[in-house]
Design an enzyme around this catalytic site. Sequence first.
Site, mmCIF file in Angstrom:
data_model
loop_
_atom_site.group_PDB
_atom_site.id
_atom_site.type_symbol
_atom_site.label_atom_id
_atom_site.label_comp_id
_atom_site.label_asym_id
_atom_site.label_seq_id
_atom_site.Cartn_x
_atom_site.Cartn_y
_atom_site.Cartn_z
ATOM 1 N N GLU A 287 34.797 40.969 39.764
ATOM 2 C CA GLU A 287 34.652 41.819 40.336
ATOM 3 C C GLU A 287 36.235 42.373 39.817
ATOM 4 O O GLU A 287 35.902 43.773 39.314
ATOM 5 C CB GLU A 287 34.355 42.435 40.660
ATOM 6 C CG GLU A 287 35.012 42.160 42.349
ATOM 7 C CD GLU A 287 35.019 41.261 42.726
ATOM 8 O OE1 GLU A 287 35.228 40.557 43.842
ATOM 9 O OE2 GLU A 287 34.151 40.375 42.411
ATOM 10 N N PHE B 232 38.103 35.610 37.710
ATOM 11 C CA PHE B 232 39.564 36.492 37.701
ATOM 12 C C PHE B 232 39.716 35.637 36.962
ATOM 13 O O PHE B 232 40.242 36.037 35.632
ATOM 14 C CB PHE B 232 39.895 37.203 38.778
ATOM 15 C CG PHE B 232 41.502 36.176 39.246
ATOM 16 C CD1 PHE B 232 42.442 36.236 38.121
ATOM 17 C CD2 PHE B 232 41.462 35.978 40.628
ATOM 18 C CE1 PHE B 232 43.065 36.338 39.350
ATOM 19 C CE2 PHE B 232 42.345 35.307 40.777
ATOM 20 C CZ PHE B 232 43.826 35.346 39.688
ATOM 21 N N SER C 32 38.446 29.581 44.030
ATOM 22 C CA SER C 32 39.343 28.044 45.152
ATOM 23 C C SER C 32 37.896 27.198 45.899
ATOM 24 O O SER C 32 37.358 27.705 45.728
ATOM 25 C CB SER C 32 39.546 29.336 46.574
ATOM 26 O OG SER C 32 38.662 29.839 47.133
ATOM 27 N N LYS D 216 27.307 36.052 36.844
ATOM 28 C CA LYS D 216 28.177 36.849 37.396
ATOM 29 C C LYS D 216 29.950 36.810 37.716
ATOM 30 O O LYS D 216 30.694 35.681 37.874
ATOM 31 C CB LYS D 216 27.860 36.535 39.075
ATOM 32 C CG LYS D 216 27.612 38.103 39.949
ATOM 33 C CD LYS D 216 29.442 38.437 39.768
ATOM 34 C CE LYS D 216 30.025 37.586 40.645
ATOM 35 N NZ LYS D 216 32.071 37.921 41.150
ATOM 36 N N GLU E 203 47.923 26.296 47.533
ATOM 37 C CA GLU E 203 48.072 26.224 46.342
ATOM 38 C C GLU E 203 47.816 28.277 46.702
ATOM 39 O O GLU E 203 47.032 28.827 46.870
ATOM 40 C CB GLU E 203 46.732 26.619 45.330
ATOM 41 C CG GLU E 203 46.403 26.722 45.076
ATOM 42 C CD GLU E 203 44.604 26.864 43.911
ATOM 43 O OE1 GLU E 203 44.427 26.818 42.482
ATOM 44 O OE2 GLU E 203 43.782 26.826 44.563
ATOM 45 N N CYS F 277 43.887 27.028 37.140
ATOM 46 C CA CYS F 277 43.969 25.859 38.432
ATOM 47 C C CYS F 277 44.252 24.737 37.832
ATOM 48 O O CYS F 277 44.747 23.646 38.321
ATOM 49 C CB CYS F 277 42.648 25.940 38.517
ATOM 50 S SG CYS F 277 41.957 24.842 36.923
#
Length: 504
Positions: free
Chosen positions: A181, A154, A231, A178, A387, A286
């Site tokens: 969402e 995202f 992640s 993909k 994190e 990240c």
Amino acid sequence: MTTEQHPVLGHWINNRSLEGGSGREAPLHNPADGSRTGSVALASATEVDTAVAAAVAAGPGWRATSLARRTGLLYRYRELLAARREEVARRITAEHGKVHSDALGEVARGLEIVELACSAPEKLKGELSTEVSARIDVSSLRQPLGVVAGITPFNFPAMVPLWMFPLAVVCGNTFVLKPSEKDPTAARYLAELAAEAGFPPGVLNVVNGDREAVEALLDHPDIAAVSFVGSTEVARAVQLRAVGAGKRVQALGGAKNHMVVLPDADLDHAADQAVSAAYGSAGERCMAISVVVAVGAIGDELVRRIAERAERLRIGPGDDPASEMGPLISREHRDRVAAYVHGAPEQGAEVVVDGTGHRVPDRPDGYYLGVSLLDRLSTDADAYRDEIFGPVLGVVRVDTYEEAVALVNASRWGNGAAVFTRDGGAARRFQLEVEAGMVGVNVPIPVPVGAHSFGGWKDSLFGDLHIYGNDGIAFYTRGKVVTTRWPDPSDAGVDLGFPRNDRP
């Protein structure tokens, strides 16, 4: 009583929109005010099959398309994306929440990889060795894999897809994307631009979904490779499942990036960069700096300067030009990040700046969180070990350079690390000794330009090849070596038609 209707974003298959057929949807929100903006259809395995089937059908024709033609389409795509960058950025801000300047920067970094894809004829050149033995030549070439998939996060809804599909398709593969969402409309718009640029149906497909769609992609027998960014825990699971299904995998995981500040550093510059790197894009990246390692006696002064700058940051809606940081992606994520700040004192940290109470007066339902600064953070604290993925910066104090490097290298992650110093010898030692895939010297976020690959070490990368750059080309192709031997025509008595002295 009437029920408010929201638009539903479907899938993009064969260059056209396809309504969801699973009966499942997820809500879409504007993080700036918490309002419901629509829904996204969540694919079942059946809809994933439809997308993959479209990519399979398009494969032979696309692979046979000349490299010149494929590259030409990427040039056209690059021009369209550059011309529509404001529209892409607007969609990013509306669904992710990051400020407009950050969204434009995201598109710019994605454009770098499109431009790299335009250089594919140079990158895909083979090699030739002649006369390796008597009349034997050996050549090597690279060929596409077939259908490849990308599963993207995202936090960079346009940039990360652009790190993947332009290189994949220019190499002759077809692609199934993909996106997250949580903010899928930017990825959908990128696919629409590809159709406008002339990409044939089935070359680039977008299927929206959650875990069910991800697992269907990982298990699908017609998908040859999977690129993933997310992640660490999910990246590890993606690698294990996809490799078990016989696929090639590059899975980029999480990070806890350290910025080491040596006693001779320019503290104003270091403080400026720490604030930008820790709090930019609300810390949802990240490559964000999560930990500043203050070496020697500079700790108090460095923390003071960082705090001064952090408290001046303007936080508000991403579409407000005055905002320097926008909201987080969701209410749940905002509350999770705030919990780390609330729990820090009992684990020994000093909360120098507490942003958990920040509110934007005219946006009471937005997912806002102010910036937080935690000093004297213990390496045993949750705020250090996990994190956080939000606007929280921790400061750890050590006495020596050697302690700083040891601390960084003890981390389970190895995505990026930076050192701030005026000493070239110290910087050289750091870049050689630190265990991280990307290193910055007086640069806090060392994201490589497109010609160099992006990726970390240890729990930040699962797979052997990094993303984009030369590693990206290698990932989306496989090598073939051809050994040939042709007899000399004269040995076979073939008349080549040349003049001969024995002829009258």
